[in-house]
Design a protein around this motif. Sequence first.
Motif, short mmCIF file in Angstrom:
data_model
loop_
_atom_site.label_atom_id
_atom_site.label_comp_id
_atom_site.label_asym_id
_atom_site.label_seq_id
_atom_site.Cartn_x
_atom_site.Cartn_y
_atom_site.Cartn_z
N LEU A 108 -3.76 9.11 5.71
CA LEU A 108 -3.45 8.04 4.82
C LEU A 108 -4.69 7.55 4.50
O LEU A 108 -5.53 7.64 5.38
N SER A 109 -4.75 6.91 3.29
CA SER A 109 -6.05 6.26 2.76
C SER A 109 -5.78 4.73 2.91
O SER A 109 -4.70 4.58 2.32
N THR A 110 -6.52 4.09 3.67
CA THR A 110 -6.06 2.48 3.57
C THR A 110 -7.33 1.60 3.10
O THR A 110 -8.38 2.39 3.03
N THR A 111 -7.19 0.39 2.94
CA THR A 111 -8.61 -0.42 2.85
C THR A 111 -9.40 -0.22 3.73
O THR A 111 -10.46 -0.75 3.61
N LYS A 112 -8.95 0.16 5.04
CA LYS A 112 -9.93 0.08 6.12
C LYS A 112 -10.36 1.42 6.56
O LYS A 112 -11.11 1.72 7.45
N GLY A 113 -9.93 2.45 5.84
CA GLY A 113 -10.40 3.93 6.23
C GLY A 113 -9.24 4.69 6.14
O GLY A 113 -8.17 4.47 5.63
N TYR A 114 -9.54 6.02 6.79
CA TYR A 114 -8.63 7.07 7.01
C TYR A 114 -7.55 7.14 8.17
O TYR A 114 -8.49 6.68 9.24
N ALA A 115 -6.70 7.24 8.21
CA ALA A 115 -5.81 7.67 9.47
C ALA A 115 -4.74 9.02 9.38
O ALA A 115 -4.35 9.29 8.38
N ILE A 116 -4.31 9.30 10.41
CA ILE A 116 -3.40 10.45 10.46
C ILE A 116 -2.27 9.80 10.63
O ILE A 116 -2.02 8.83 11.46
N GLN A 117 -1.16 10.06 9.80
CA GLN A 117 0.05 9.25 9.77
C GLN A 117 0.76 10.09 11.11
O GLN A 117 1.04 11.31 11.21
N SER A 118 1.43 9.06 11.75
CA SER A 118 2.02 9.76 12.98
C SER A 118 3.24 10.46 12.89
O SER A 118 4.17 10.13 12.00
N SER A 119 3.30 11.65 13.35
CA SER A 119 4.27 12.69 13.22
C SER A 119 5.58 12.52 13.57
O SER A 119 6.73 12.90 13.20
N GLY A 120 5.57 11.85 14.84
CA GLY A 120 6.77 11.62 15.61
C GLY A 120 7.71 10.59 15.31
O GLY A 120 8.73 10.04 15.72
N ALA A 121 7.11 9.56 13.96
CA ALA A 121 7.81 8.54 13.71
C ALA A 121 9.09 8.50 12.54
O ALA A 121 9.10 9.58 11.95
N TYR A 122 10.02 7.78 12.77
CA TYR A 122 10.89 7.62 11.81
C TYR A 122 10.34 6.70 10.49
O TYR A 122 9.84 5.80 10.94
N SER A 123 11.03 7.04 9.56
CA SER A 123 10.43 6.39 8.48
C SER A 123 11.82 6.04 7.32
O SER A 123 12.69 6.77 7.46
N ARG A 124 11.93 4.88 6.81
CA ARG A 124 12.64 4.38 5.71
C ARG A 124 12.13 3.53 4.60
O ARG A 124 10.97 2.93 4.96
N VAL A 125 12.81 3.59 3.42
CA VAL A 125 12.42 2.86 2.48
C VAL A 125 13.00 1.68 2.18
O VAL A 125 14.46 1.86 2.10
N TYR A 126 12.60 0.58 2.09
CA TYR A 126 13.37 -0.80 1.68
C TYR A 126 12.89 -1.54 0.33
O TYR A 126 11.71 -1.53 0.02
N LYS A 127 13.86 -1.45 -0.37
CA LYS A 127 13.66 -2.25 -1.45
C LYS A 127 13.91 -3.79 -1.24
O LYS A 127 14.67 -4.10 -0.70
N VAL A 128 12.89 -4.68 -1.69
CA VAL A 128 12.59 -6.06 -1.37
C VAL A 128 12.13 -6.87 -2.54
O VAL A 128 11.56 -6.15 -3.56
N ARG A 129 12.52 -8.25 -2.59
CA ARG A 129 11.88 -9.05 -3.71
C ARG A 129 11.80 -10.47 -2.77
O ARG A 129 12.87 -10.87 -2.12
N HIS A 130 10.54 -10.95 -3.28
CA HIS A 130 10.35 -12.48 -2.70
C HIS A 130 9.45 -12.79 -3.37
O HIS A 130 8.50 -12.22 -4.33
N SER A 131 8.79 -14.29 -3.16
CA SER A 131 7.78 -14.86 -3.88
C SER A 131 6.43 -14.31 -3.22
O SER A 131 6.27 -13.93 -2.21
N ASP A 132 5.39 -14.77 -3.91
CA ASP A 132 3.99 -14.35 -3.38
C ASP A 132 3.78 -15.14 -1.96
O ASP A 132 3.33 -14.57 -0.91
N GLU A 133 4.31 -16.42 -1.83
CA GLU A 133 4.23 -17.11 -0.72
C GLU A 133 5.06 -16.48 0.55
O GLU A 133 4.83 -16.86 1.71
N GLN A 134 6.03 -15.86 0.31
CA GLN A 134 6.94 -15.09 1.55
C GLN A 134 6.23 -13.89 1.81
O GLN A 134 6.96 -13.32 2.61
N THR A 135 5.34 -13.40 0.97
CA THR A 135 4.66 -11.92 1.60
C THR A 135 4.55 -12.02 3.06
O THR A 135 4.75 -10.89 3.60
#
Length: 184
Positions: free
Chosen positions: A52-79
Amino acid sequence: MKGDARRKEIFRLLQGSDRPISGSALAKRLSVSRQVIVQDIALMRKGGTPILSTTKGYAIQSSGAYSRVYKVRHSDEQTEEELNAIVDLGGRVEDVFVYHRVYGILRADLNIRSRRDIQLYLERISNGSSTLLKNTTSGYHYHTVSADSKEILDLILKALDEKGFLAKLQDYEPVDFWANPDTP
């Protein structure tokens, strides 16, 4: 140090770190330029290494983790509230992306794992002239979230729903993320 040995060392360093490592720090440690590190990372990704490339550098994405995609909507203030809900339950916000009907999918890696990461992310956004990616699509956006179990992902789904952040998928969206099974 030759390229193959250097890339093995980059992998070892990233795998042994619980935080991203900047390209400059890797370059200094391995006595090469940052550009050499960027090229090595590209070769490693091409070879299948989940970096993964992040604003803080590079990292290895953990292989044992589960992942899911969430679709969301909110205001900037709720971020902050949205991101806190995810990390407080043990989730890691891997990325943010939008589906734009003209431009397609626009994605940015985040690698947010803690409230401190959230604060740093929000500071960077507020100190620049940029805006949150979600603002290109009227607030609608997606996050890939990883966790150590499906149960944690279920708790995150419930928390986002209770806060009113979950958004309904539209017919024109290319993938039904809710039907996509968790990936180990």
